[in-house]
Design an enzyme around this catalytic site. Structure first.
Site, PDB file in Angstrom:
ATOM      1  N   ARG A 173       2.169  -9.917  -9.286  1.00 56.59           N
ATOM      2  CA  ARG A 173       2.971  -8.837  -9.872  1.00 56.59           C
ATOM      3  C   ARG A 173       4.362  -9.330 -10.257  1.00 56.59           C
ATOM      4  O   ARG A 173       5.096  -8.630 -10.948  1.00 56.59           O
ATOM      5  CB  ARG A 173       3.121  -7.693  -8.860  1.00 56.59           C
ATOM      6  CG  ARG A 173       1.827  -6.892  -8.730  1.00 56.59           C
ATOM      7  CD  ARG A 173       2.017  -5.703  -7.810  1.00 56.59           C
ATOM      8  NE  ARG A 173       0.763  -4.974  -7.702  1.00 56.59           N
ATOM      9  CZ  ARG A 173       0.449  -4.174  -6.700  1.00 56.59           C
ATOM     10  NH1 ARG A 173       1.296  -3.989  -5.711  1.00 56.59           N
ATOM     11  NH2 ARG A 173      -0.706  -3.556  -6.689  1.00 56.59           N
ATOM     12  N   GLU A 204      -7.092 -11.000 -11.027  1.00 61.65           N
ATOM     13  CA  GLU A 204      -8.136  -9.967 -11.039  1.00 61.65           C
ATOM     14  C   GLU A 204      -9.508 -10.566 -10.741  1.00 61.65           C
ATOM     15  O   GLU A 204     -10.317  -9.964 -10.042  1.00 61.65           O
ATOM     16  CB  GLU A 204      -8.157  -9.232 -12.387  1.00 61.65           C
ATOM     17  CG  GLU A 204      -6.987  -8.285 -12.591  1.00 61.65           C
ATOM     18  CD  GLU A 204      -6.952  -7.142 -11.575  1.00 61.65           C
ATOM     19  OE1 GLU A 204      -7.982  -6.837 -10.965  1.00 61.65           O
ATOM     20  OE2 GLU A 204      -5.867  -6.566 -11.390  1.00 61.65           O
ATOM     21  N   GLN A 223     -14.222  -8.784  -4.868  1.00 66.48           N
ATOM     22  CA  GLN A 223     -14.960  -9.047  -3.617  1.00 66.48           C
ATOM     23  C   GLN A 223     -14.152  -9.840  -2.599  1.00 66.48           C
ATOM     24  O   GLN A 223     -14.715 -10.368  -1.649  1.00 66.48           O
ATOM     25  CB  GLN A 223     -16.270  -9.848  -3.890  1.00 66.48           C
ATOM     26  CG  GLN A 223     -17.019  -9.455  -5.110  1.00 66.48           C
ATOM     27  CD  GLN A 223     -18.104  -8.452  -4.826  1.00 66.48           C
ATOM     28  OE1 GLN A 223     -18.274  -8.038  -3.689  1.00 66.48           O
ATOM     29  NE2 GLN A 223     -18.818  -8.050  -5.837  1.00 66.48           N
ATOM     30  N   LEU A 263     -13.829 -19.281  -1.757  1.00 65.94           N
ATOM     31  CA  LEU A 263     -13.693 -17.935  -2.332  1.00 65.94           C
ATOM     32  C   LEU A 263     -15.052 -17.289  -2.574  1.00 65.94           C
ATOM     33  O   LEU A 263     -15.158 -16.067  -2.632  1.00 65.94           O
ATOM     34  CB  LEU A 263     -12.945 -17.999  -3.669  1.00 65.94           C
ATOM     35  CG  LEU A 263     -11.438 -17.767  -3.662  1.00 65.94           C
ATOM     36  CD1 LEU A 263     -10.880 -17.924  -5.059  1.00 65.94           C
ATOM     37  CD2 LEU A 263     -11.088 -16.386  -3.131  1.00 65.94           C
ATOM     38  N   TYR A 298     -14.021  -3.294 -15.912  1.00 62.87           N
ATOM     39  CA  TYR A 298     -12.864  -3.151 -15.029  1.00 62.87           C
ATOM     40  C   TYR A 298     -11.794  -4.218 -15.343  1.00 62.87           C
ATOM     41  O   TYR A 298     -10.613  -3.899 -15.515  1.00 62.87           O
ATOM     42  CB  TYR A 298     -13.281  -3.259 -13.542  1.00 62.87           C
ATOM     43  CG  TYR A 298     -12.075  -3.513 -12.692  1.00 62.87           C
ATOM     44  CD1 TYR A 298     -11.183  -2.491 -12.417  1.00 62.87           C
ATOM     45  CD2 TYR A 298     -11.756  -4.807 -12.252  1.00 62.87           C
ATOM     46  CE1 TYR A 298     -10.013  -2.723 -11.720  1.00 62.87           C
ATOM     47  CE2 TYR A 298     -10.591  -5.058 -11.561  1.00 62.87           C
ATOM     48  CZ  TYR A 298      -9.734  -4.012 -11.300  1.00 62.87           C
ATOM     49  OH  TYR A 298      -8.565  -4.245 -10.624  1.00 62.87           O
ATOM     50  N   ASP A 330     -11.784   0.733 -10.194  1.00 62.03           N
ATOM     51  CA  ASP A 330     -12.503  -0.049  -9.188  1.00 62.03           C
ATOM     52  C   ASP A 330     -12.940   0.870  -8.039  1.00 62.03           C
ATOM     53  O   ASP A 330     -12.796   2.092  -8.112  1.00 62.03           O
ATOM     54  CB  ASP A 330     -11.637  -1.214  -8.691  1.00 62.03           C
ATOM     55  CG  ASP A 330     -10.437  -0.744  -7.882  1.00 62.03           C
ATOM     56  OD1 ASP A 330     -10.197   0.487  -7.818  1.00 62.03           O
ATOM     57  OD2 ASP A 330      -9.743  -1.596  -7.301  1.00 62.03           O
ATOM     58  N   CYS A 367      -5.287   5.655   0.927  1.00 60.26           N
ATOM     59  CA  CYS A 367      -6.562   6.381   0.912  1.00 60.26           C
ATOM     60  C   CYS A 367      -7.690   5.385   1.182  1.00 60.26           C
ATOM     61  O   CYS A 367      -8.555   5.147   0.352  1.00 60.26           O
ATOM     62  CB  CYS A 367      -6.748   7.065  -0.447  1.00 60.26           C
ATOM     63  SG  CYS A 367      -8.065   8.277  -0.436  1.00 60.26           S
ATOM     64  N   CYS A 417       0.462  10.382   2.513  1.00 63.68           N
ATOM     65  CA  CYS A 417      -0.052  10.288   1.135  1.00 63.68           C
ATOM     66  C   CYS A 417       0.771  11.157   0.172  1.00 63.68           C
ATOM     67  O   CYS A 417       0.968  12.350   0.430  1.00 63.68           O
ATOM     68  CB  CYS A 417      -1.517  10.728   1.117  1.00 63.68           C
ATOM     69  SG  CYS A 417      -2.205  10.698  -0.549  1.00 63.68           S
ATOM     70  N   CYS A 455      -4.861  17.358  -2.789  1.00 64.37           N
ATOM     71  CA  CYS A 455      -6.153  16.761  -2.410  1.00 64.37           C
ATOM     72  C   CYS A 455      -7.081  17.810  -1.801  1.00 64.37           C
ATOM     73  O   CYS A 455      -6.833  18.322  -0.699  1.00 64.37           O
ATOM     74  CB  CYS A 455      -5.906  15.631  -1.414  1.00 64.37           C
ATOM     75  SG  CYS A 455      -7.417  14.840  -0.879  1.00 64.37           S
TER      76      CYS A 455
END
Ligand code: SF4
Length: 364
Positions: free
Chosen positions: A38, A50, A55, A93, A133, A151, A205, A216, A222
């Site tokens: 980021r 990404e 996984q 990985l 995605y 995702d 969440c 949250c 919600c």
């Protein structure tokens, strides 16, 4: 069927969902984790992160990400990398086809896009290994294009906000959730919005019965929270149980190093290097017979621990042996010394525990 019908939710709750966008963005601005990808979000860096994050946990990815970018800082470097080097960078990985696809995509980017990732969702989707995605994540975060990146985290957050009991394992439900997310994306902050949804799912969440609803930012919107159904959502039908395969893993250290054999170029762990692997759990005597048939003379044998390794669809249950041998011609294999094992040959992490134990017994 409209979206509310597909998601088995109250149409009014669906209509009220845009009210969550601003609180979510404000929360993200204040609480987003500082992550390496980021900090300088170039298209290439976002792409690498990404793919690695698929996984794999964030904490596990950080070290790989730094090492990968240091070795291959640009698309051109990735396009030119030798497969052996690439697999070594990816070692541990898992899901190695991800790395191979990245390399193929990098070559396509060099050939068709002048070495720069295309600023188009449609063109990103034509690159190997870049699905719905990942294209959405790159397009929105790197290029500010308002497309969803939906995702598992986003599926969970939306299911709970809507109190949706629709089965998120079903492609039609996933598509409906993607469409729902797509309708929420603010044109002036698509990347932040997509990341905020994923971040909320990853840090607040969270799955199962332990989301942090008390902190949250969307608690007031919600429906699952209001109805006390949070722990039961999202609904996901169970996958088929994994197939279990039994293997006997034999390390063959000698004066020349340890014997390694390359796996086939197709299928699980394609092209990676491994010790001698025999199908089934064999007795020591059966292992010796196999080794003798290979033309090796065993000097000393040590039984190793039993270990297991879980892949997506299969689980390996492995028992190990380390057999010190007199040098013999390694058919279809090589002798690898300590430096080769550490730096050159990509060895699946499935064998890591056994390899460490074998090398403690018989250092190279
Ligand atoms: Fe998730 Fe709880 Fe927030 Fe609802 S209130 S979105 S269940 S963390």
């Amino acid at each position: 069927m409209n979206l509310a019908e597909q998601l088995l939710c109250d149409p009014q709750t669906l209509c009220a969902l845009p009210n969550t966008v601003q609180p979510l963005l404000a929360w993200y601005e204040a609480h987003a984790r500082i992550l390496p990808w980021r900090q300088y979000p170039t298209p290439y860096r976002i792409w690498v992160s990404e793919i690695m994050l698929q996984q794999t946990r964030v904490e596990a990815v950080k070290g790989y990400y730094a090492r990968f970018l240091a070795a291959l800082p640009a698309v051109a470097d990735l396009a030119a990398v030798e497969e052996e080097v690439l697999l070594k960078l990816w070692e541990g990985l898992g899901y190695y086809s991800r790395a191979r696809n990245m390399c193929r995509a990098a070559r396509q980017i060099m050939a068709e896009h002048g070495g720069t990732l295309p600023a188009s969702y449609k063109q990103l989707r034509t690159l190997p290994g870049i699905g719905e995605y990942t294209a959405g994540a790159i397009a929105s975060i790197a290029f500010g294009i308002p497309v969803p990146a939906t995702d598992g985290n986003v599926h969970r957050v939306l299911s709970r906000l809507l109190n949706s009991e629709a089965d998120i394992a079903k492609p039609a439900v996933k598509a409906a959730l993607r469409e729902t997310e797509g309708q929420l994306i603010p044109c002036d902050a698509p990347g932040d919005f997509n990341q905020a949804m994923m971040e909320l799912g990853a840090t607040v969440c969270v799955p199962k019965a332990s989301p942090h609803c008390s902190i949250c930012p969307l608690q007031g919107y919600c429906l699952a929270y209001q109805r006390g159904t949070v722990a039961a959502l999202p609904v996901r039908t169970k996958k088929k149980p994994r197939k279990i395969e039994y293997k006997t893993v034999v390390f063959l250290p000698s004066e020349k190093g340890i014997a390694l054999f390359q796996r086939p170029n197709q299928g699980l762990l394609a092209g990676m290097w491994e010790p001698l692997v025999l199908e089934g759990h064999l007795t020591q005597q059966e292992v010796m017979q196999s080794i003798t048939a290979m033309g090796a003379a065993a000097i000393e044998t040590t039984a190793l621990k039993e270990t297991k390794h879980i892949f997506t669809h299969v689980e390996w249950r492995m028992q190990g042996f380390a057999v010190k041998v007199d040098t013999f011609a390694v058919q279809d294999g090589i002798w690898a010394n300590q430096a080769d094992v550490l730096k050159k040959y990509a060895i699946p992490s499935a064998y890591r525990t056994l390899l460490r134990e074998a090398l403690q017994q018989y250092p190279l």
